[in-house]
Design a protein around this motif. Structure first.
Motif, PDB file in Angstrom:
ATOM      1  N   MET A 120      -8.354  -3.536   7.992  1.00 48.64           N
ATOM      2  CA  MET A 120      -7.368  -4.564   8.236  1.00 48.64           C
ATOM      3  C   MET A 120      -7.656  -5.218   9.583  1.00 48.64           C
ATOM      4  O   MET A 120      -7.858  -4.514  10.571  1.00 48.64           O
ATOM      5  CB  MET A 120      -5.969  -3.930   8.235  1.00 48.64           C
ATOM      6  N   GLU A 121      -7.691  -6.517   9.604  1.00 47.74           N
ATOM      7  CA  GLU A 121      -7.921  -7.238  10.852  1.00 47.74           C
ATOM      8  C   GLU A 121      -6.668  -7.175  11.722  1.00 47.74           C
ATOM      9  O   GLU A 121      -5.563  -7.454  11.263  1.00 47.74           O
ATOM     10  CB  GLU A 121      -8.257  -8.699  10.560  1.00 47.74           C
ATOM     11  N   MET A 122      -6.876  -6.768  12.964  1.00 52.61           N
ATOM     12  CA  MET A 122      -5.774  -6.699  13.922  1.00 52.61           C
ATOM     13  C   MET A 122      -5.910  -7.872  14.881  1.00 52.61           C
ATOM     14  O   MET A 122      -7.013  -8.202  15.310  1.00 52.61           O
ATOM     15  CB  MET A 122      -5.816  -5.379  14.693  1.00 52.61           C
ATOM     16  N   ILE A 123      -4.776  -8.490  15.192  1.00 54.11           N
ATOM     17  CA  ILE A 123      -4.797  -9.604  16.143  1.00 54.11           C
ATOM     18  C   ILE A 123      -3.955  -9.227  17.357  1.00 54.11           C
ATOM     19  O   ILE A 123      -2.910  -8.578  17.222  1.00 54.11           O
ATOM     20  CB  ILE A 123      -4.291 -10.912  15.493  1.00 54.11           C
ATOM     21  N   PRO A 124      -4.388  -9.602  18.540  1.00 56.36           N
ATOM     22  CA  PRO A 124      -3.599  -9.310  19.745  1.00 56.36           C
ATOM     23  C   PRO A 124      -2.268 -10.055  19.697  1.00 56.36           C
ATOM     24  O   PRO A 124      -2.192 -11.176  19.195  1.00 56.36           O
ATOM     25  CB  PRO A 124      -4.465  -9.848  20.883  1.00 56.36           C
ATOM     26  N   VAL A 125      -1.215  -9.403  20.195  1.00 57.05           N
ATOM     27  CA  VAL A 125       0.100 -10.046  20.263  1.00 57.05           C
ATOM     28  C   VAL A 125       0.638  -9.944  21.688  1.00 57.05           C
ATOM     29  O   VAL A 125       0.313  -9.007  22.418  1.00 57.05           O
ATOM     30  CB  VAL A 125       1.108  -9.423  19.265  1.00 57.05           C
ATOM     31  N   GLN A 126       1.438 -10.919  22.060  1.00 60.57           N
ATOM     32  CA  GLN A 126       2.113 -10.916  23.358  1.00 60.57           C
ATOM     33  C   GLN A 126       3.394 -10.109  23.218  1.00 60.57           C
ATOM     34  O   GLN A 126       4.319 -10.535  22.536  1.00 60.57           O
ATOM     35  CB  GLN A 126       2.443 -12.359  23.783  1.00 60.57           C
ATOM     36  N   SER A 127       3.432  -8.949  23.846  1.00 61.36           N
ATOM     37  CA  SER A 127       4.591  -8.071  23.730  1.00 61.36           C
ATOM     38  C   SER A 127       4.554  -7.067  24.873  1.00 61.36           C
ATOM     39  O   SER A 127       3.478  -6.699  25.348  1.00 61.36           O
ATOM     40  CB  SER A 127       4.554  -7.327  22.383  1.00 61.36           C
ATOM     41  N   SER A 128       5.739  -6.606  25.268  1.00 58.54           N
ATOM     42  CA  SER A 128       5.797  -5.584  26.315  1.00 58.54           C
ATOM     43  C   SER A 128       5.436  -4.208  25.777  1.00 58.54           C
ATOM     44  O   SER A 128       5.109  -3.309  26.544  1.00 58.54           O
ATOM     45  CB  SER A 128       7.187  -5.557  26.956  1.00 58.54           C
ATOM     46  N   ASN A 129       5.472  -4.020  24.446  1.00 55.24           N
ATOM     47  CA  ASN A 129       5.233  -2.707  23.867  1.00 55.24           C
ATOM     48  C   ASN A 129       4.143  -2.702  22.789  1.00 55.24           C
ATOM     49  O   ASN A 129       3.573  -1.672  22.499  1.00 55.24           O
ATOM     50  CB  ASN A 129       6.538  -2.149  23.296  1.00 55.24           C
ATOM     51  N   HIS A 130       3.859  -3.839  22.181  1.00 52.11           N
ATOM     52  CA  HIS A 130       2.856  -3.935  21.119  1.00 52.11           C
ATOM     53  C   HIS A 130       1.579  -4.540  21.685  1.00 52.11           C
ATOM     54  O   HIS A 130       1.628  -5.492  22.463  1.00 52.11           O
ATOM     55  CB  HIS A 130       3.346  -4.817  19.971  1.00 52.11           C
ATOM     56  N   VAL A 131       0.440  -4.003  21.259  1.00 53.17           N
ATOM     57  CA  VAL A 131      -0.864  -4.515  21.686  1.00 53.17           C
ATOM     58  C   VAL A 131      -1.425  -5.469  20.634  1.00 53.17           C
ATOM     59  O   VAL A 131      -1.933  -6.540  20.961  1.00 53.17           O
ATOM     60  CB  VAL A 131      -1.862  -3.356  21.911  1.00 53.17           C
ATOM     61  N   ALA A 132      -1.347  -5.045  19.365  1.00 53.12           N
ATOM     62  CA  ALA A 132      -1.937  -5.812  18.276  1.00 53.12           C
ATOM     63  C   ALA A 132      -1.188  -5.503  16.988  1.00 53.12           C
ATOM     64  O   ALA A 132      -0.476  -4.502  16.888  1.00 53.12           O
ATOM     65  CB  ALA A 132      -3.416  -5.466  18.124  1.00 53.12           C
ATOM     66  N   ALA A 133      -1.382  -6.381  16.007  1.00 53.97           N
ATOM     67  CA  ALA A 133      -0.744  -6.175  14.707  1.00 53.97           C
ATOM     68  C   ALA A 133      -1.637  -6.767  13.629  1.00 53.97           C
ATOM     69  O   ALA A 133      -2.460  -7.658  13.894  1.00 53.97           O
ATOM     70  CB  ALA A 133       0.632  -6.814  14.678  1.00 53.97           C
ATOM     71  N   GLY A 134      -1.473  -6.260  12.416  1.00 53.63           N
ATOM     72  CA  GLY A 134      -2.231  -6.770  11.284  1.00 53.63           C
ATOM     73  C   GLY A 134      -1.414  -6.644  10.018  1.00 53.63           C
ATOM     74  O   GLY A 134      -0.443  -5.886   9.965  1.00 53.63           O
ATOM     75  N   TYR A 135      -1.835  -7.378   9.006  1.00 58.74           N
ATOM     76  CA  TYR A 135      -1.104  -7.372   7.733  1.00 58.74           C
ATOM     77  C   TYR A 135      -2.087  -7.467   6.581  1.00 58.74           C
ATOM     78  O   TYR A 135      -3.009  -8.291   6.599  1.00 58.74           O
ATOM     79  CB  TYR A 135      -0.128  -8.551   7.683  1.00 58.74           C
ATOM     80  N   ASN A 136      -1.900  -6.602   5.581  1.00 60.18           N
ATOM     81  CA  ASN A 136      -2.685  -6.640   4.355  1.00 60.18           C
ATOM     82  C   ASN A 136      -1.780  -7.181   3.256  1.00 60.18           C
ATOM     83  O   ASN A 136      -0.871  -6.487   2.799  1.00 60.18           O
ATOM     84  CB  ASN A 136      -3.190  -5.247   3.999  1.00 60.18           C
ATOM     85  N   GLU A 137      -2.024  -8.426   2.879  1.00 57.86           N
ATOM     86  CA  GLU A 137      -1.169  -9.102   1.903  1.00 57.86           C
ATOM     87  C   GLU A 137      -1.206  -8.428   0.534  1.00 57.86           C
ATOM     88  O   GLU A 137      -0.173  -8.295  -0.130  1.00 57.86           O
ATOM     89  CB  GLU A 137      -1.609 -10.564   1.784  1.00 57.86           C
ATOM     90  N   GLU A 138      -2.391  -7.989   0.092  1.00 56.87           N
ATOM     91  CA  GLU A 138      -2.527  -7.367  -1.232  1.00 56.87           C
ATOM     92  C   GLU A 138      -1.735  -6.072  -1.340  1.00 56.87           C
ATOM     93  O   GLU A 138      -1.162  -5.767  -2.386  1.00 56.87           O
ATOM     94  CB  GLU A 138      -3.991  -7.125  -1.563  1.00 56.87           C
ATOM     95  N   GLN A 139      -1.732  -5.289  -0.268  1.00 61.37           N
ATOM     96  CA  GLN A 139      -1.033  -4.002  -0.285  1.00 61.37           C
ATOM     97  C   GLN A 139       0.347  -4.067   0.348  1.00 61.37           C
ATOM     98  O   GLN A 139       1.086  -3.078   0.313  1.00 61.37           O
ATOM     99  CB  GLN A 139      -1.872  -2.944   0.432  1.00 61.37           C
ATOM    100  N   ALA A 140       0.696  -5.205   0.965  1.00 62.32           N
ATOM    101  CA  ALA A 140       1.985  -5.399   1.645  1.00 62.32           C
ATOM    102  C   ALA A 140       2.187  -4.339   2.731  1.00 62.32           C
ATOM    103  O   ALA A 140       3.237  -3.727   2.853  1.00 62.32           O
ATOM    104  CB  ALA A 140       3.144  -5.402   0.651  1.00 62.32           C
ATOM    105  N   VAL A 141       1.120  -4.133   3.526  1.00 57.50           N
ATOM    106  CA  VAL A 141       1.153  -3.150   4.614  1.00 57.50           C
ATOM    107  C   VAL A 141       1.038  -3.890   5.945  1.00 57.50           C
ATOM    108  O   VAL A 141       0.125  -4.689   6.144  1.00 57.50           O
ATOM    109  CB  VAL A 141       0.005  -2.126   4.488  1.00 57.50           C
ATOM    110  N   LEU A 142       1.967  -3.606   6.843  1.00 56.81           N
ATOM    111  CA  LEU A 142       1.943  -4.153   8.193  1.00 56.81           C
ATOM    112  C   LEU A 142       1.591  -3.023   9.142  1.00 56.81           C
ATOM    113  O   LEU A 142       2.132  -1.924   9.032  1.00 56.81           O
ATOM    114  CB  LEU A 142       3.322  -4.736   8.528  1.00 56.81           C
ATOM    115  N   ARG A 143       0.677  -3.289  10.063  1.00 48.25           N
ATOM    116  CA  ARG A 143       0.228  -2.273  11.021  1.00 48.25           C
ATOM    117  C   ARG A 143       0.500  -2.787  12.433  1.00 48.25           C
ATOM    118  O   ARG A 143       0.209  -3.936  12.743  1.00 48.25           O
ATOM    119  CB  ARG A 143      -1.263  -2.016  10.836  1.00 48.25           C
ATOM    120  N   ILE A 144       1.069  -1.912  13.263  1.00 47.19           N
ATOM    121  CA  ILE A 144       1.343  -2.260  14.659  1.00 47.19           C
ATOM    122  C   ILE A 144       0.704  -1.212  15.562  1.00 47.19           C
ATOM    123  O   ILE A 144       0.900  -0.015  15.368  1.00 47.19           O
ATOM    124  CB  ILE A 144       2.855  -2.347  14.950  1.00 47.19           C
TER     125      ILE A 144
END
Length: 71
Positions: free
Chosen positions: A1-25
């Motif tokens: 799963m491709e992870m993208i950097p996010v602007q957050s005080s607690n999260h570094v990156a997040a990704g989403y797999n549309e086919e499996q409906a899985v979100l990763r933080i």
């Protein structure tokens, strides 16, 4: 799963797999969690949220979706 950097005080990156409906933080402490059966609109709203942590607390973290720590 491709992870993208996010602007957050607690999260570094997040990704989403549309086919499996899985979100990763990835958190700043190194933990990575997956959230299951997450609809696409939740992912879109998460990315657009001014505060990723606040959005996740209200709309993603349990009891909203089942989670599993993967790292």
């Amino acid at each position: 799963m491709e992870m993208i950097p996010v602007q957050s005080s607690n999260h570094v990156a997040a990704g989403y797999n549309e086919e499996q409906a899985v979100l990763r933080i990835e958190f700043k402490n190194g933990n990575i969690y997956e959230y299951y059966d997450v609809p696409q609109y939740i992912w879109d709203e998460y990315l657009a949220a001014d505060s990723k942590g606040s959005y996740a607390h209200k709309n993603i973290y349990p009891p909203n979706f089942t989670q599993q720590r993967i790292a």
